[in-house]
Design a protein around this motif. Structure first.
Motif, PDB file in Angstrom:
ATOM      1  N   UNK A 104      -5.020  20.947  53.438  1.00  0.00           N
ATOM      2  CA  UNK A 104      -4.989  21.366  54.839  1.00  0.00           C
ATOM      3  C   UNK A 104      -3.561  21.683  55.270  1.00  0.00           C
ATOM      4  N   UNK A 105      -3.027  22.763  54.711  1.00  0.00           N
ATOM      5  CA  UNK A 105      -1.669  23.195  55.020  1.00  0.00           C
ATOM      6  C   UNK A 105      -1.533  23.656  56.464  1.00  0.00           C
ATOM      7  N   UNK A 106      -0.325  23.544  56.971  1.00  0.00           N
ATOM      8  CA  UNK A 106      -0.018  23.940  58.339  1.00  0.00           C
ATOM      9  C   UNK A 106       0.020  25.463  58.414  1.00  0.00           C
ATOM     10  N   UNK A 107      -0.611  26.061  59.442  1.00  0.00           N
ATOM     11  CA  UNK A 107      -0.601  27.524  59.556  1.00  0.00           C
ATOM     12  C   UNK A 107       0.795  28.067  59.880  1.00  0.00           C
ATOM     13  N   UNK A 108       0.996  29.340  59.591  1.00  0.00           N
ATOM     14  CA  UNK A 108       2.290  29.995  59.802  1.00  0.00           C
ATOM     15  C   UNK A 108       2.723  29.938  61.268  1.00  0.00           C
ATOM     16  N   UNK A 109       1.790  29.993  62.183  1.00  0.00           N
ATOM     17  CA  UNK A 109       2.139  29.953  63.608  1.00  0.00           C
ATOM     18  C   UNK A 109       2.848  28.649  63.968  1.00  0.00           C
ATOM     19  N   UNK A 110       2.442  27.550  63.371  1.00  0.00           N
ATOM     20  CA  UNK A 110       3.110  26.268  63.637  1.00  0.00           C
ATOM     21  C   UNK A 110       4.552  26.303  63.142  1.00  0.00           C
ATOM     22  N   UNK A 111       4.778  26.935  61.993  1.00  0.00           N
ATOM     23  CA  UNK A 111       6.133  27.079  61.476  1.00  0.00           C
ATOM     24  C   UNK A 111       6.984  27.894  62.446  1.00  0.00           C
ATOM     25  N   UNK A 112       6.435  29.011  62.897  1.00  0.00           N
ATOM     26  CA  UNK A 112       7.176  29.869  63.823  1.00  0.00           C
ATOM     27  C   UNK A 112       7.518  29.159  65.119  1.00  0.00           C
ATOM     28  N   UNK A 113       6.552  28.474  65.691  1.00  0.00           N
ATOM     29  CA  UNK A 113       6.779  27.761  66.953  1.00  0.00           C
ATOM     30  C   UNK A 113       7.797  26.643  66.769  1.00  0.00           C
ATOM     31  N   UNK A 114       7.652  25.851  65.719  1.00  0.00           N
ATOM     32  CA  UNK A 114       8.570  24.731  65.486  1.00  0.00           C
ATOM     33  C   UNK A 114       9.995  25.228  65.248  1.00  0.00           C
TER      34      UNK A 114
END
Length: 167
Positions: A14-24
């Motif tokens: 259950x990897x973190x989606x790319x959007x979470x990376x961008x927001x963080x």
């Protein structure tokens, strides 16, 4: 199916989606830049590298939850529910999720960025967990993998789970 079977029958991370990376990264780097900009280039550089490292470490750790169905049972992260203790398995809807989250005796393998849920009943009276509630990107496939790979000597319990009995 034997215990020496090394291949999992189902595996999902259950990897973190790319959007979470961008927001963080956006908010983390914006904050670091605003706070350390006037303190000099070296502090800005060190703070930026440290912030990116902390964000990456956090999101990689958070997204490392792996669900597997293998010869030993169902694994969620480091936890294992052996075949002989697996009860009824079903795709969970919002009502079931609310009932389970209202209790404090459920094992939770949840991620907010994954909407699918699977409820796995626990039939071990000594286990402090009533059930496992697990996030899955393909809950129907996870339920099918558990049902299809349940050993022949292990049968699904006929009685209702403790969740349904109101315990």
């Amino acid at each position: 199916m034997t215990r020496s079977d090394p291949q999992p029958h189902y595996s999902e991370r259950l990897g973190v989606p790319a959007a979470y990376w961008g927001i963080a990264l956006f908010f983390g780097l914006s904050f670091v830049t605003a706070v350390t900009f006037m303190l000099g280039e070296l502090i800005l550089l060190v703070s930026t590298v440290a912030t990116v490292g902390l964000i990456a470490w956090t999101l990689l750790a958070w997204g490392s939850l792996r669900i597997t169905v293998d010869a030993d049972g169902v694994r969620v992260g480091p936890s294992l529910l052996e075949w002989r203790y697996i009860g009824t398995v079903a795709v969970a809807d919002r009502a079931v999720k609310a009932r389970v989250l209202a209790r404090d005796d459920a094992f939770l393998g949840l991620r907010p960025y994954v909407t699918g849920l699977v409820l796995i009943g626990v039939i071990d009276e000594a286990d402090p967990h009533l059930c496992w509630l697990v996030s899955s990107r393909d809950p129907e496939e996870l339920v099918r993998a558990i049902e299809d790979n349940r050993p022949s000597g292990v049968t699904e319990p006929a009685e209702h789970s403790r969740l349904d009995s109101g315990e």
